[in-house]
Every structure is written in C-alpha cells, then in structure tokens.
Scaffold this motif. Structure first.
Motif, PDB file in Angstrom:
ATOM      1  N   VAL A  12     150.622  95.141 -32.733  1.00 37.79           N
ATOM      2  CA  VAL A  12     151.602  94.312 -33.772  1.00 37.79           C
ATOM      3  C   VAL A  12     153.217  94.365 -33.389  1.00 37.79           C
ATOM      4  CG1 VAL A  12     153.002  92.956 -36.092  1.00 37.79           C
ATOM      5  CG2 VAL A  12     150.355  93.149 -35.663  1.00 37.79           C
ATOM      6  N   LEU A  13     153.511  95.329 -32.892  1.00 37.05           N
ATOM      7  CA  LEU A  13     155.072  95.996 -33.267  1.00 37.05           C
ATOM      8  C   LEU A  13     155.953  95.438 -31.927  1.00 37.05           C
ATOM      9  CD1 LEU A  13     155.713  98.928 -34.522  1.00 37.05           C
ATOM     10  CD2 LEU A  13     156.745  97.210 -35.601  1.00 37.05           C
ATOM     11  N   TYR A  14     154.685  95.408 -30.567  1.00 34.79           N
ATOM     12  CA  TYR A  14     154.901  95.104 -29.336  1.00 34.79           C
ATOM     13  C   TYR A  14     155.309  93.308 -29.080  1.00 34.79           C
ATOM     14  CZ  TYR A  14     154.206  93.996 -24.654  1.00 34.79           C
ATOM     15  OH  TYR A  14     154.390  93.427 -23.578  1.00 34.79           O
ATOM     16  N   HIS A  15     154.381  92.765 -29.864  1.00 32.20           N
ATOM     17  CA  HIS A  15     154.369  91.493 -29.687  1.00 32.20           C
ATOM     18  C   HIS A  15     156.105  90.877 -30.565  1.00 32.20           C
ATOM     19  CE1 HIS A  15     151.086  90.470 -26.715  1.00 32.20           C
ATOM     20  NE2 HIS A  15     150.531  91.490 -27.548  1.00 32.20           N
ATOM     21  N   THR A  16     156.428  91.792 -31.421  1.00 32.40           N
ATOM     22  CA  THR A  16     157.133  90.930 -32.617  1.00 32.40           C
ATOM     23  C   THR A  16     158.428  91.369 -31.569  1.00 32.40           C
ATOM     24  OG1 THR A  16     156.277  91.597 -34.476  1.00 32.40           O
ATOM     25  CG2 THR A  16     158.683  91.431 -34.385  1.00 32.40           C
ATOM     26  N   MET A  17     158.640  92.493 -31.164  1.00 31.11           N
ATOM     27  CA  MET A  17     159.837  93.242 -30.301  1.00 31.11           C
ATOM     28  C   MET A  17     159.788  91.644 -29.368  1.00 31.11           C
ATOM     29  SD  MET A  17     160.479  97.301 -31.594  1.00 31.11           S
ATOM     30  CE  MET A  17     158.715  98.162 -31.361  1.00 31.11           C
ATOM     31  N   ARG A  18     158.884  91.880 -28.546  1.00 32.96           N
ATOM     32  CA  ARG A  18     159.219  91.820 -26.968  1.00 32.96           C
ATOM     33  C   ARG A  18     159.965  89.754 -26.997  1.00 32.96           C
ATOM     34  NH1 ARG A  18     154.726  90.314 -21.871  1.00 32.96           N
ATOM     35  NH2 ARG A  18     156.192  89.419 -21.263  1.00 32.96           N
ATOM     36  N   THR A  19     159.214  88.913 -28.299  1.00 38.35           N
ATOM     37  CA  THR A  19     159.589  87.853 -28.736  1.00 38.35           C
ATOM     38  C   THR A  19     160.741  87.840 -29.152  1.00 38.35           C
ATOM     39  OG1 THR A  19     156.742  87.657 -29.828  1.00 38.35           O
ATOM     40  CG2 THR A  19     159.002  85.744 -30.028  1.00 38.35           C
ATOM     41  N   SER A  20     160.956  88.708 -29.571  1.00 37.15           N
ATOM     42  CA  SER A  20     162.468  88.573 -30.195  1.00 37.15           C
ATOM     43  C   SER A  20     163.567  88.866 -28.533  1.00 37.15           C
ATOM     44  CB  SER A  20     162.735  90.247 -31.360  1.00 37.15           C
ATOM     45  OG  SER A  20     161.693  90.043 -32.401  1.00 37.15           O
ATOM     46  N   GLY A  21     163.639  89.861 -28.226  1.00 36.56           N
ATOM     47  CA  GLY A  21     163.885  89.579 -27.390  1.00 36.56           C
ATOM     48  C   GLY A  21     164.046  88.604 -26.062  1.00 36.56           C
ATOM     49  N   ASP A  22     162.417  87.863 -25.881  1.00 29.30           N
ATOM     50  CA  ASP A  22     162.436  87.236 -24.795  1.00 29.30           C
ATOM     51  C   ASP A  22     163.242  86.010 -25.837  1.00 29.30           C
ATOM     52  OD1 ASP A  22     161.124  88.558 -23.195  1.00 29.30           O
ATOM     53  OD2 ASP A  22     159.004  87.518 -23.935  1.00 29.30           O
ATOM     54  N   TYR A  23     163.246  85.263 -26.369  1.00 27.28           N
ATOM     55  CA  TYR A  23     163.692  84.296 -27.437  1.00 27.28           C
ATOM     56  C   TYR A  23     165.368  84.894 -27.571  1.00 27.28           C
ATOM     57  CZ  TYR A  23     159.685  82.050 -26.785  1.00 27.28           C
ATOM     58  OH  TYR A  23     157.899  81.699 -26.024  1.00 27.28           O
ATOM     59  N   LEU A  24     165.735  85.849 -27.918  1.00 22.59           N
ATOM     60  CA  LEU A  24     166.731  86.440 -28.169  1.00 22.59           C
ATOM     61  C   LEU A  24     166.912  86.210 -29.335  1.00 22.59           C
ATOM     62  CD1 LEU A  24     168.803  84.751 -24.682  1.00 22.59           C
ATOM     63  CD2 LEU A  24     168.216  87.624 -25.727  1.00 22.59           C
ATOM     64  N   VAL A  25     166.318  86.226 -30.193  1.00 24.78           N
ATOM     65  CA  VAL A  25     166.661  85.768 -31.364  1.00 24.78           C
ATOM     66  C   VAL A  25     167.558  87.566 -32.178  1.00 24.78           C
ATOM     67  CG1 VAL A  25     165.359  86.387 -34.328  1.00 24.78           C
ATOM     68  CG2 VAL A  25     164.325  85.827 -31.934  1.00 24.78           C
ATOM     69  N   TYR A  26     168.290  86.221 -33.047  1.00 23.20           N
ATOM     70  CA  TYR A  26     169.876  87.012 -33.420  1.00 23.20           C
ATOM     71  C   TYR A  26     169.530  87.200 -35.051  1.00 23.20           C
ATOM     72  CZ  TYR A  26     171.999  86.763 -28.342  1.00 23.20           C
ATOM     73  OH  TYR A  26     171.526  87.687 -27.454  1.00 23.20           O
ATOM     74  N   ASP A  27     168.690  86.965 -35.244  1.00 17.48           N
ATOM     75  CA  ASP A  27     168.930  87.098 -36.567  1.00 17.48           C
ATOM     76  C   ASP A  27     169.364  88.479 -37.517  1.00 17.48           C
ATOM     77  OD1 ASP A  27     167.006  87.663 -39.764  1.00 17.48           O
ATOM     78  OD2 ASP A  27     167.929  85.677 -39.055  1.00 17.48           O
ATOM     79  N   GLU A  28     170.325  88.885 -38.740  1.00 18.34           N
ATOM     80  CA  GLU A  28     170.212  90.154 -38.833  1.00 18.34           C
ATOM     81  C   GLU A  28     169.309  91.285 -39.175  1.00 18.34           C
ATOM     82  OE1 GLU A  28     174.193  91.806 -38.785  1.00 18.34           O
ATOM     83  OE2 GLU A  28     173.912  90.141 -37.381  1.00 18.34           O
ATOM     84  N   LYS A  29     168.371  90.563 -40.234  1.00 16.43           N
ATOM     85  CA  LYS A  29     168.006  91.295 -40.361  1.00 16.43           C
ATOM     86  C   LYS A  29     166.313  92.388 -39.393  1.00 16.43           C
ATOM     87  CE  LYS A  29     167.557  89.163 -45.001  1.00 16.43           C
ATOM     88  NZ  LYS A  29     166.473  88.435 -45.929  1.00 16.43           N
ATOM     89  N   VAL A  30     166.306  90.933 -38.249  1.00 19.70           N
ATOM     90  CA  VAL A  30     165.490  91.690 -36.967  1.00 19.70           C
ATOM     91  C   VAL A  30     166.433  92.750 -36.322  1.00 19.70           C
ATOM     92  CG1 VAL A  30     164.869  90.937 -34.941  1.00 19.70           C
ATOM     93  CG2 VAL A  30     164.443  89.474 -36.797  1.00 19.70           C
ATOM     94  N   LEU A  31     167.620  92.412 -36.332  1.00 18.49           N
ATOM     95  CA  LEU A  31     168.678  93.835 -36.034  1.00 18.49           C
ATOM     96  C   LEU A  31     168.750  94.711 -36.280  1.00 18.49           C
ATOM     97  CD1 LEU A  31     171.685  91.337 -34.811  1.00 18.49           C
ATOM     98  CD2 LEU A  31     169.929  92.442 -33.353  1.00 18.49           C
TER      99      LEU A  31
END
Length: 103
Positions: A12-31
């Motif tokens: 789950v962590l792998y897919h979440t981080m990969r998706t965050s990077g691929d779609y450039l998720v700049y949410d402060e909580k995610v960062l």
C-alpha cells in the motif's frame, strides 16, 4: 491520500508513494507524511530487496521538488536532540554533565 501513508502494509505504501510522485500530488499533508516516512530506513522497514520505505519516500519527495538534502540535515538534528533528551540532556551546555558516549 494521506491516510494511506499511515498504513503498515509495504505494498500500500509503495503504490501510494508511486502515485503521489507520478501525479505530482503537492498536498501539504501528503508531504508531511512522506517526510515522516523518510526516517524509516531500518531493516524493519523493508520494502523491496535492499530498499526501505524511507528510501522510496525520499525519492518521492525529490520528484515532488522537495530539497531532501536539507530535510536530511533537519531530521538528523532532530534525531540527535531526541537521543540527548532520552539521557536528560537539553540544548543548554552543562560542562559538569556525565559523558554518555562512554556508556
């Protein structure tokens, strides 16, 4: 997406981080979650082969444009201060304190 970074399951962590990077998720909580995960580099935090959860978090942060070199310095300092506090040492220099390095 932040809640998925609290999961213990490495897939789950792998897919979440990969998706965050691929779609450039700049949410402060995610960062914030990625910064917390970047500390997880011990053998207990195994993700894939040699790589740990913290390694992927650092790569994701770099992909999102974060300065991971500065982050490493800040987190390293935080780690040292926490270890000092565990031994009753604060930021104030006390020349009479016990040398904990010899323990």
């Amino acid at each position: 997406m932040r809640e998925y970074l609290d999961e213990k399951n490495p897939i789950v962590l792998y897919h979440t981080m990969r998706t965050s990077g691929d779609y450039l998720v700049y949410d402060e909580k995610v960062l914030e979650g990625l910064k917390e995960l970047s500390l997880h580099t011990s053998s207990a935090d195994k993700l894939l082969g040699y790589y740990k959860v913290g390694h992927l978090a650092m790569v994701t942060l770099k992909k999102l444009g974060e300065n991971i070199e500065e982050l490493a310095l800040n987190q390293g300092g935080k780690y040292v201060r926490e270890k000092l506090k565990e031994h009753g040492i604060d930021d104030v220099l006390d020349i009479k304190r016990e040398n904990i390095a010899k323990q």
